[in-house]
Design an enzyme around this catalytic site. Structure first.
Site, PDB file in Angstrom:
ATOM      1  N   GLU A 181       0.831  -1.207   0.000  1.00 16.98           N
ATOM      2  CA  GLU A 181       0.000   0.000   0.000  1.00 16.98           C
ATOM      3  C   GLU A 181       0.869   1.262   0.000  1.00 16.98           C
ATOM      4  O   GLU A 181       0.787   2.100   0.912  1.00 16.98           O
ATOM      5  CB  GLU A 181      -0.942  -0.008   1.216  1.00 16.98           C
ATOM      6  CG  GLU A 181      -1.957  -1.133   1.153  1.00 16.98           C
ATOM      7  CD  GLU A 181      -3.053  -1.065   2.204  1.00 16.98           C
ATOM      8  OE1 GLU A 181      -2.815  -0.487   3.273  1.00 16.98           O
ATOM      9  OE2 GLU A 181      -4.146  -1.595   1.958  1.00 16.98           O
ATOM     10  N   GLU A 384      -5.314  -8.367  -1.203  1.00 19.31           N
ATOM     11  CA  GLU A 384      -6.006  -8.234   0.084  1.00 19.31           C
ATOM     12  C   GLU A 384      -7.470  -7.961  -0.181  1.00 19.31           C
ATOM     13  O   GLU A 384      -7.803  -7.077  -0.986  1.00 19.31           O
ATOM     14  CB  GLU A 384      -5.463  -7.049   0.902  1.00 19.31           C
ATOM     15  CG  GLU A 384      -4.146  -7.288   1.559  1.00 19.31           C
ATOM     16  CD  GLU A 384      -3.736  -6.144   2.478  1.00 19.31           C
ATOM     17  OE1 GLU A 384      -4.632  -5.486   3.066  1.00 19.31           O
ATOM     18  OE2 GLU A 384      -2.527  -5.897   2.590  1.00 19.31           O
TER      19      GLU A 384
HETATM   20  C1  BGP Z   1      -4.476  -2.918   4.783  1.00 19.31           C
HETATM   21  C2  BGP Z   1      -3.114  -3.381   5.234  1.00 19.31           C
HETATM   22  C3  BGP Z   1      -3.101  -4.657   6.003  1.00 19.31           C
HETATM   23  C4  BGP Z   1      -4.354  -4.976   6.764  1.00 19.31           C
HETATM   24  C5  BGP Z   1      -5.632  -4.541   6.113  1.00 19.31           C
HETATM   25  C6  BGP Z   1      -6.861  -4.596   6.965  1.00 19.31           C
HETATM   26  O1  BGP Z   1      -4.510  -1.529   4.805  1.00 19.31           O
HETATM   27  O2  BGP Z   1      -2.239  -3.582   4.148  1.00 19.31           O
HETATM   28  O3  BGP Z   1      -1.913  -4.704   6.719  1.00 19.31           O
HETATM   29  O4  BGP Z   1      -4.261  -4.848   8.078  1.00 19.31           O
HETATM   30  O5  BGP Z   1      -5.558  -3.273   5.563  1.00 19.31           O
HETATM   31  O6  BGP Z   1      -6.905  -3.496   7.798  1.00 19.31           O
HETATM   32  P1  BGP Z   1      -7.141  -3.578   9.341  1.00 19.31           P
HETATM   33  O7  BGP Z   1      -6.132  -4.543   9.843  1.00 19.31           O
HETATM   34  O8  BGP Z   1      -6.958  -2.238   9.843  1.00 19.31           O
HETATM   35  O9  BGP Z   1      -8.524  -4.095   9.502  1.00 19.31           O
END
Ligand code: BGP
Length: 486
Positions: A181, A384
């Protein structure tokens, strides 16, 4: 689109799950690992922001220190992934495990061996590792020494780290991502998390209250990441021409709230800045046309050398990967705001939201896939996607996470639609396939996994793993290459 429509996914489509060392691995000071930025981030909740502390404070809980201990559970976890039929597993290498201070003269053999062992385990089951080199995890020593990525020196540190990984794992890993990201650096939230810079506030906030100097530094730091990524891509290709190296963008879909042209322009601007500002640099090899105006309007002056420009041109990526969780709404009238992955917006009355206020929008995924593919025409990968939810054990002692199955099914259907539209999609790695620590809030309570891990927000639990209902569902999806989503 009927509910029972059967989708044809390409042969060899990559199905799997995704993780990141800082949220998953633990073993924060084991095996010669040095401290990393997330090791200095406390836990939080949706209403209580995470904090960063310069020193590790006694009696404060830092979720990354143990996380869910993949460090000692990797064999068990990878065996479970294999049971589901994964043919890809996204993980990140923890930079501080390879170079504990980020710029040491020699790499740490114990750290190198750990990942050799992990990749050997993947190979045993025919699972292709997809490796992120930097997932929100700068070695802490580089934060102290150079103010993280704000220091140009960090480019060389990263390049040496990347080259070490490419050389070590050249026969074990084919798919690589340079920065997770990377567009997080365009938001103030990314200051410490993504750029490893010392923030102006103790609390990690999503809404950009920062000085102009910090804004300027943040974009300079992001530029350094671009150059580092481009250099790494070239070195990777020289070490093994079969490497497939991608960028990774936090995918944001902003709809205009109304047909008021002002709303439409605001939505376009948000989509441009979040998806294409970084995408253009990494896919096309130069800043987009709209960057000039953005820098001018914000009085940002970057140090971009001729050499940098050449590196960016030469180091373009092979594929575009992204995370996708939700969509948002751009409005010039304001209104009630919602939460989101990095970016929020006003409420969309057509969509439901997760327990954490992220608006669930499967069709937005199709929109995004078409939009990005239309711009770049290179292969895409969803690295993701998933639902963060509170999983409650039922009376029969099991986790019946039907809401997660519904979420995933509807998104996979839209992937099928996009493939039918003509999009070249390489694969799908569902986020947090094994429950892990949330990045935004530092919680365990926000669970994504097919596999439950016994651990709570305060660190209690014996870390044992259990299958949820979504485990068998995903197993069936993979076994039928996405034909049976029932
Ligand atoms: C993205 C990141 C991840 C992950 C995901 C879910 O922004 O790359 O590392 O954590 O989001 O977000 P969260 O964990 O805040 O629910």
């Amino acid at each position: 689109m009927s509910e029972n429509k059967v989708y044809e996914f390409p042969a060899g489509f990559l199905w799997g799950g995704a993780t990141a060392a800082n949220q998953y691995e633990g073993g924060w000071l084991e095996g010669g690992k040095g401290e990393s930025v997330p090791d200095h981030l406390t836990g939080g909740t949706v209403n209580t922001p995470r904090r960063w502390t310069r020193e590790i404070e006694k009696d404060i809980y830092y979720p990354s220190h143990e996380a869910v201990d993949f460090y000692h559970h990797y064999k068990e976890d990878i065996a479970l992934m294999a049971e589901m039929g994964f043919n890809v597993f996204r993980l990140s290498i923890n930079w501080g495990r390879i170079f504990s201070n980020g710029d040491d003269r020699t790499p740490n053999q114990e750290g190198i061996d750990f990942y050799h062992n992990v990749f050997a385990e993947c190979k045993k089951y025919g699972i292709e590792p997809l490796v992120t080199l930097s997932h929100y995890e700068l070695p802490w020593a580089l934060t102290l020494k150079y103010n993280g990525w704000a220091g140009r020196e960090v480019i060389d540190c990263f390049v040496r780290y990347a080259e070490t990984c490419f050389m070590e794992y050249k026969d074990e890993v084919k798919y690589w991502l340079t920065f997770n990201e990377i567009n997080a650096g365009t938001f103030s939230f990314g200051t410490i998390m993504s750029l490893g810079m010392v923030p102006e506030h103790d609390e990690m906030s999503f809404d950009g209250d920062e000085s102009h100097e910090q804004l300027q530094r943040r974009y300079q730091a992001l530029h350094h990441q671009f150059v580092a990524s481009a250099k790494a891509v070239q070195i990777g290709h020289a070490i093994n021409p079969n490497f497939v190296i991608g960028c990774m963008i936090a995918g944001q879909v902003a709809y205009p709230e109304t047909c008021n042209p002002k709303d439409a322009l605001q939505a376009q601007n948000r989509n441009n800045m979040s998806n294409y500002f970084c995408g253009d640099v990494q896919v096309r090899g130069s800043y987009p046309y709209f960057a000039k105006r953005f820098f001018k309007d914000n009085d940002i002056h970057l140090d971009i050398t001729k050499e940098d420009e050449i590196e960016l041109k030469r180091g373009t990526v092979d594929f575009y990967s992204f995370s996708y969780y939700m969509s948002s709404v751009a409005s010039t009238r304001g209104g009630k705001t919602t939460e989101g992955n990095i970016m929020g917006g006003v409420k969309n009355p057509y969509l439901k939201a997760s327990d954490w206020g992220w608006q669930i929008d499967p069709e937005g995924l199709r929109w995004y896939l078409n939009d990005v593919y239309g711009r770049y025409g290179i292969p895409l990968m969803i690295v993701e996607n998933g639902l963060g939810a509170i999983d409650v054990r039922s009376e029969d002692g099991k986790f019946h996470d039907v809401y997660r199955i519904d979420y995933l099914r509807s998104h996979i259907q839209q992937m099928g639609e996009a493939i039918e539209d003509g999009v070249d999609l390489l694969g799908y790695t569902m986020w947090g396939c094994v429950d892990l620590v949330s990045a935004s809030t530092g919680e365990m309570k926000k669970r994504y996994g097919f596999i439950y891990v016994d651990k709570d927000n305060d660190g209690n639990g014996d870390l044992h793993r259990e299958k949820k209902d979504s485990f068998d569902w995903y197993k069936k999806v993979i076994a039928t290459n996405g034909r049976d989503l029932s």
